[in-house]
Scaffold this active site. Structure first.
Site, PDB file in Angstrom:
ATOM      1  CB  THR B  64      -5.995 -17.594  17.702  1.00  0.00           C
ATOM      2  OG1 THR B  64      -6.093 -18.368  17.529  1.00  0.00           O
ATOM      3  CG2 THR B  64      -4.641 -18.136  18.902  1.00  0.00           C
ATOM      4  CG  ASP B 176      -6.112 -20.551  24.802  1.00  0.00           C
ATOM      5  OD1 ASP B 176      -6.445 -21.600  24.219  1.00  0.00           O
ATOM      6  OD2 ASP B 176      -4.996 -20.842  25.790  1.00  0.00           O
ATOM      7  N   GLY B 318      -4.343 -26.256  22.724  1.00  0.00           N
ATOM      8  CA  GLY B 318      -4.469 -24.904  22.575  1.00  0.00           C
ATOM      9  C   GLY B 318      -5.155 -24.054  21.576  1.00  0.00           C
ATOM     10  CD  GLU B 319      -1.408 -23.231  19.132  1.00  0.00           C
ATOM     11  OE1 GLU B 319      -1.046 -23.545  18.491  1.00  0.00           O
ATOM     12  OE2 GLU B 319       0.694 -23.498  19.795  1.00  0.00           O
ATOM     13  N   GLY B 320      -6.772 -23.184  19.073  1.00  0.00           N
ATOM     14  CA  GLY B 320      -8.186 -22.888  18.543  1.00  0.00           C
ATOM     15  C   GLY B 320      -7.989 -24.462  17.412  1.00  0.00           C
TER      16      GLY B 320
END
Lengths: 362, 362
Positions: B64, B176, B318-320
């Site tokens: 991340t 991200d 997001g963040e994975g």
């Protein structure tokens, strides 16, 4: 009939106040509102179904119910009917698709002989014998089973569920095994959804074009010979159903009566869900559709029930494999609700203007 | 430039002979051929990528990567930019969406400061500092970063991957964090896929209609001011990119160079995948698309890369998070290959006429 009647009476209409409250909690977790999409929806749904604002789904159970079908004598399946008991042995030894996916999901499986055509040569705690009969009769020539057998198959499903309940059940998956069982499933769903047999009939485990035409003709014949009453689910089940399909309808009803979410697997489970729905429409709100099967007709069933499938993985195995796989993502939704930090607890700044305009999905 | 060049050179064209062999193995497991659909496809894909006929995905890692964006001074995000570092603290404490979903998937996360606008006040083994700069410059007025910074951001992504490799990596997810980063992602993907900015620009974390129009105007301005060369990924990244996007492109390239499958998360990861693809088209075959995001433009990126997403869960965090969730189903595919019994070992009868006609999906 008494068990069935009592179970139907126990199914309550869901009160959606809890999921609104849950959505407020979800909106306060460290993420943009609604940004975990269907995971949030699943969390709200499980809260609604269970009536528990902090649900856990530790105990996951897949009921894989097996039965044989008289119609197989017409050559409607790509596999010989001895595969039904052979696969039960495979389930017990742990080598089938459902074993692998249930282990992956942390679920246990309960295998039920609802009406396999031979006596099973095995005893095992995972295997329950509720044999209604040694396979159904050939529905192309008359009813697949008697009305009494239809009721008993549903009640056996309820019993299996109730027997398993003391071992812990937080979420249930439905699964089927029965060579030939897409044929009764097509018949049931064609009758209940009032769609032509051709729309509801696919290649099952993999028959060729000629066999598919034959399968459609036989289903149409079974419907015209038996004249099932679409409004009477017991009549439909008895005339063109199967013992495992009745059993699964029982599992669905029992789960709803206990406010336990039930994950509907594929096409055969969908036909069982239709039977349960015709008996008690409120049961629909306890269902979660695991996936959309390759078997044509499944999407029509899901639309009829107003269910949006979680996965679209081109599955067509049955056994509860799609339900087990879906349990892993359902559990993820519950964990989001249980484990994520709030903006306050994590000291994260909130949206700049929380009252700007309504978020419309872009 | 040397690290990037060497990494690109190491990326091999995949030989698909192994997955054909794997499909034969899958066809001999106790299920109708192809009936586990995308799970079988995933098993074949992982075999192809790794070159290992019996792959395991025990060590799962989500990278991340975080960065800030000068364009946020134009008010293109619903959240203030201090949320970027605040969320990093949240990642380290374990309270964010990615923490919950990575734990659920049995994955570890590696958080990387690629270019957060402030000095992070924390040291932790999970957190790597590869700060290229204190946020990008406002791309509406000129390049977001220098070419040298663009290359360094990609190389830092490669380095992070290589540093983590000794701890074991069987599969990688991209993630991200960066307030404002849908804006550079829209710009990058509009340029590379040659689609209008309006097609590629959505509401990110939740802006209103007026802010969306402003965002589109700013992206169009950034493109017209900077005139990025669509064929030159470094030029695109430097002019309208972000440090975390460069870093993720590096992770994608590094994974491919090591024959490790890389699960692409959502829209920002998709933009990073486009950068990696423009640098070396062969990298595409190492990618698995986790899901299709709500953020419009994501589907266009996936089509451009020829990737079919696994999940469609209306995610836009997001963040994975999508990558972690997808890992659970990818692992299921690997287990099918590894754990299911064959027709022979389970003594299950095979198809009646294995040579009838070709199965056409019904």
């Amino acid at each position: 009939m008494d068990i069935l009647k009592k179970t139907l009476e126990k199914i309550e209409k869901i009160d959606y106040a809890l999921s609104e409250k849950t959505q407020k909690r979800l909106d306060n977790l460290t993420k943009p509102q609604g940004s975990l999409g269907r995971l949030e929806e699943l969390a709200g749904k499980i809260v609604d179904i269970t009536g528990n604002e902090n649900p856990s789904i530790k105990n996951k159970v897949v009921f894989t119910m097996a039965g044989d079908h008289g119609i197989t004598e017409e050559g409607i399946s790509a596999y010989p009917k001895e595969v039904t008991p052979q696969m039960i042995y495979n389930f017990i030894r742990g080598g089938a698709g459902i074993n692998v996916l249930a282990r992956h999901a942390g679920a246990r499986i309960v295998v039920v002989d609802m009406g396999v055509a031979e006596e099973l040569k095995i005893k095992n705690e995972k295997l329950k014998i509720k044999k209604i009969n040694y396979g159904t009769k050939n529905m192309a020539n008359g009813p697949a089973m008697s009305k009494s057998e239809a009721i008993r198959s549903i009640e056996a499903g309820i019993e299996v569920f109730e027997e398993e309940l003391p071992n812990g059940i937080d979420i249930v998956g439905t699964g089927d095994m029965g060579i030939g069982n897409t044929t009764p499933s097509s018949a049931i769903s064609s009758i209940i959804t009032e769609r032509p047999v051709t729309d509801m009939t696919g290649r099952g485990t993999g028959i060729d074009q000629r066999a598919l035409s034959n399968k459609i003709t036989l289903i149409e014949k079974a419907i015209s010979v038996n004249k099932p009453d679409a409004k009477d689910a017991i009549d439909v089940l008895s005339k063109v159903g199967g013992f495992e399909i009745g059993g699964l309808a029982g599992v669905v009803l029992a789960a709803a009566s206990r406010r336990i979410p039930v994950v509907i697997d594929g096409f055969i489970s969908g036909a069982a869900a239709l039977i349960a729905y015709q008996l008690e429409p409120k049961v629909k709100d306890y269902m979660i559709a695991a996936h959309c099967s390759v078997e044509r007709g499944h999407r029509i069933i899901l639309n009829y029930l107003g269910l949006k499938p979680l996965l679209d993985f081109d599955l067509r195995l049955g056994e509860g494999t799609g339900a087990a796989l879906a349990m892993t993502v359902i559990e993820a939704g519950i964990k989001i609700l249980a484990e994520m930090a709030t903006f306050q607890s994590a000291a994260v700044s909130e949206k700049i203007d929380k009252h700007s305009d309504e978020l419309v999905k872009g």
